[in-house]
Write a protein that holds these residues in place. Structure first.
Motif, PDB file in Angstrom:
ATOM      1  N   UNK A 167       0.809  -1.213   0.000  1.00  0.00           N
ATOM      2  CA  UNK A 167       0.000   0.000   0.000  1.00  0.00           C
ATOM      3  C   UNK A 167       0.848   1.273   0.000  1.00  0.00           C
ATOM      4  N   UNK A 168       2.154   1.123  -0.142  1.00  0.00           N
ATOM      5  CA  UNK A 168       3.054   2.278  -0.130  1.00  0.00           C
ATOM      6  C   UNK A 168       3.379   2.704  -1.559  1.00  0.00           C
ATOM      7  N   UNK A 169       4.186   3.736  -1.673  1.00  0.00           N
ATOM      8  CA  UNK A 169       4.565   4.245  -2.976  1.00  0.00           C
ATOM      9  C   UNK A 169       5.918   3.764  -3.456  1.00  0.00           C
ATOM     10  N   UNK A 170       6.477   2.747  -2.790  1.00  0.00           N
ATOM     11  CA  UNK A 170       7.784   2.235  -3.192  1.00  0.00           C
ATOM     12  C   UNK A 170       7.808   0.723  -3.027  1.00  0.00           C
ATOM     13  N   UNK A 171       8.726   0.017  -3.713  1.00  0.00           N
ATOM     14  CA  UNK A 171       8.800  -1.442  -3.579  1.00  0.00           C
ATOM     15  C   UNK A 171       9.060  -1.857  -2.131  1.00  0.00           C
ATOM     16  N   UNK A 172       8.489  -2.996  -1.737  1.00  0.00           N
ATOM     17  CA  UNK A 172       8.648  -3.483  -0.368  1.00  0.00           C
ATOM     18  C   UNK A 172       9.070  -4.953  -0.382  1.00  0.00           C
ATOM     19  N   UNK A 173      10.064  -5.263   0.442  1.00  0.00           N
ATOM     20  CA  UNK A 173      10.459  -6.648   0.671  1.00  0.00           C
ATOM     21  C   UNK A 173       9.759  -7.128   1.941  1.00  0.00           C
ATOM     22  N   UNK A 174       8.970  -8.193   1.813  1.00  0.00           N
ATOM     23  CA  UNK A 174       8.075  -8.627   2.884  1.00  0.00           C
ATOM     24  C   UNK A 174       8.467 -10.017   3.352  1.00  0.00           C
ATOM     25  N   UNK A 175       8.602 -10.174   4.664  1.00  0.00           N
ATOM     26  CA  UNK A 175       8.849 -11.476   5.285  1.00  0.00           C
ATOM     27  C   UNK A 175       7.549 -12.026   5.848  1.00  0.00           C
ATOM     28  N   UNK A 176       7.375 -13.361   5.802  1.00  0.00           N
ATOM     29  CA  UNK A 176       6.181 -14.027   6.308  1.00  0.00           C
ATOM     30  C   UNK A 176       6.560 -15.065   7.345  1.00  0.00           C
TER      31      UNK A 176
ATOM     32  N   UNK B  88       9.359 -15.121   1.725  1.00  0.00           N
ATOM     33  CA  UNK B  88       9.683 -13.724   1.427  1.00  0.00           C
ATOM     34  C   UNK B  88       9.294 -13.404  -0.001  1.00  0.00           C
ATOM     35  N   UNK B  89       8.840 -12.159  -0.214  1.00  0.00           N
ATOM     36  CA  UNK B  89       8.547 -11.702  -1.570  1.00  0.00           C
ATOM     37  C   UNK B  89       8.769 -10.201  -1.649  1.00  0.00           C
ATOM     38  N   UNK B  90       8.890  -9.712  -2.877  1.00  0.00           N
ATOM     39  CA  UNK B  90       9.008  -8.273  -3.102  1.00  0.00           C
ATOM     40  C   UNK B  90       7.837  -7.826  -3.954  1.00  0.00           C
ATOM     41  N   UNK B  91       7.147  -6.779  -3.505  1.00  0.00           N
ATOM     42  CA  UNK B  91       5.985  -6.264  -4.219  1.00  0.00           C
ATOM     43  C   UNK B  91       6.232  -4.829  -4.665  1.00  0.00           C
ATOM     44  N   UNK B  92       5.807  -4.528  -5.888  1.00  0.00           N
ATOM     45  CA  UNK B  92       5.851  -3.158  -6.382  1.00  0.00           C
ATOM     46  C   UNK B  92       4.705  -2.357  -5.765  1.00  0.00           C
ATOM     47  N   UNK B  93       4.753  -1.039  -5.829  1.00  0.00           N
ATOM     48  CA  UNK B  93       3.659  -0.234  -5.283  1.00  0.00           C
ATOM     49  C   UNK B  93       2.299  -0.634  -5.868  1.00  0.00           C
ATOM     50  N   UNK B  94       1.322  -0.884  -4.997  1.00  0.00           N
ATOM     51  CA  UNK B  94      -0.015  -1.263  -5.437  1.00  0.00           C
ATOM     52  C   UNK B  94      -0.170  -2.725  -5.804  1.00  0.00           C
TER      53      UNK B  94
ATOM     54  N   UNK C 163      -1.164 -13.533  -3.455  1.00  0.00           N
ATOM     55  CA  UNK C 163      -1.599 -14.478  -2.429  1.00  0.00           C
ATOM     56  C   UNK C 163      -0.417 -15.221  -1.807  1.00  0.00           C
ATOM     57  N   UNK C 164      -0.616 -15.654  -0.570  1.00  0.00           N
ATOM     58  CA  UNK C 164       0.349 -16.486   0.147  1.00  0.00           C
ATOM     59  C   UNK C 164      -0.397 -17.698   0.696  1.00  0.00           C
ATOM     60  N   UNK C 165       0.104 -18.884   0.403  1.00  0.00           N
ATOM     61  CA  UNK C 165      -0.548 -20.115   0.857  1.00  0.00           C
ATOM     62  C   UNK C 165      -0.113 -20.444   2.277  1.00  0.00           C
ATOM     63  N   UNK C 166      -1.098 -20.859   3.075  1.00  0.00           N
ATOM     64  CA  UNK C 166      -0.872 -21.198   4.476  1.00  0.00           C
ATOM     65  C   UNK C 166      -1.332 -22.634   4.710  1.00  0.00           C
TER      66      UNK C 166
END
Length: 307
Positions: free
Chosen positions: A54-63, A96-102, A106-109
């Motif tokens: 939801x930000x204006x820059x790429x984000x590296x996300x840990x799960x 882990x994944x990297x998402x562009x702005x917007x 999905x992530x499988x659990x």
């Protein structure tokens, strides 16, 4: 050592929500935002959550998955990656994944319950976390994490019942200019409750509301908690008829009563040896005030939001 600093809500970098809802729970509002289920030992289930940048820059996300408990009528999670029995049963198929702005993805659990798991309800959380090493004011690490609660009951046979009763309605001064109506709720079922609901007021031909529950109360089986509803509207003085409709998931109960407005202000008791105290009855429920401790060499804070 690097400081962890809490970020304000408007700087939230990511969001998370449920994608999969079991057909048997499609009418349950809790199952639309949490993982709520009853499983037999040895059962494995698969769910999906969706994460969005939801930000204006790429984000590296840990799960990752983590521990949770219900303490003082609140769903409570520790800082960091502390685990418990339930979190050990949860596997997120993307670490882990990297998402562009917007961008959203999905992530499988997977939740795999051991065959020898004992009976009872467990609590946990599924987390998506962004860690930034930007140094805005010194040596600071910014941590933002969002999560989804997990309520998992284990045992043979069908799901244990969910039920509660409303023991009484009362009014008290609120934190601002408006009164607060309280309802004592006792969990008479065998699963934890997450209380929601509304309150309506009637005086002759005048109607007010509905007003929504303003505190997130989670109540363990056999325990009681206080639901608070702020009457955030100026109302004429006098006696009002109260109608409360409270719910946890698909279980709904109602209660009626009378309150007098305006509510008398609390009594202030002077204390020359220390600060003044506000004294008034709160339905016999002990209220704990959180205290923030600031260390001399290290201040640890992090932005945490749990659905």
């Amino acid at each position: 050592m690097r400081e962890q600093r809490q970020e304000p809500a408007e700087d939230a970098a990511i969001s998370i929500r449920m994608l999969d809802i079991p057909a048997s729970r499609v009418q349950d509002p809790r199952a639309q935002v949490y993982i709520v289920d009853h499983l037999k030992p040895g059962t494995t289930i698969d769910r999906r959550v969706e994460v969005e940048n939801t930000s204006g820059e790429p984000q590296k996300i840990d799960f990752y998955s983590g521990a949770a408990s219900i303490e003082s009528n609140a769903f409570t999670v520790p800082e960091g990656r502390t685990g418990n029995e339930l979190s050990g049963w949860i596997r997120l198929k993307t670490a882990r994944m990297e998402l562009d702005p917007g961008e959203r993805r999905p992530v499988e659990v997977e939740i795999a319950v051991p065959k020898k798991a004992s009976k009872g309800e467990r609590y946990g959380a599924i987390w998506a976390q962004v860690t930034s090493a930007k140094e805005r004011t010194g040596n600071v690490t910014q941590i933002h994490r969002v999560g989804i609660r997990v309520y998992l009951d284990i045992g043979p046979g069908g799901e244990p019942p969910t039920d509660f009763r409303i023991d009484g309605l009362a009014a008290e001064p609120g934190p601002g200019e408006f009164a607060v109506v309280t309802a004592k709720v006792t969990n008479t079922g065998e699963r934890a409750l997450d209380m929601t609901g509304t309150l309506s007021l009637t005086k002759a031909v005048v109607q007010a509301g509905p007003f929504k529950v303003t505190n997130g109360v989670t109540i363990l089986p056999g325990q009681s908690g206080q639901v608070r509803i702020e009457v955030n509207q100026a109302l004429p003085a006098g006696t009002w008829d109260v109608h409360a409709k409270l719910a946890s998931g698909i279980v709904e109960r109602t209660a009626t009563g009378k309150i007098s407005l305006p509510v008398a202000a609390p009594m202030v008791v002077a204390n020359t040896a220390g600060p003044s105290w506000l004294v008034y009855a709160v339905g016999g429920i002990a209220m704990l005030v959180p205290v923030t401790l600031v260390g001399w060499y290290l201040v640890r804070r992090q932005r945490t939001r749990l659905a």
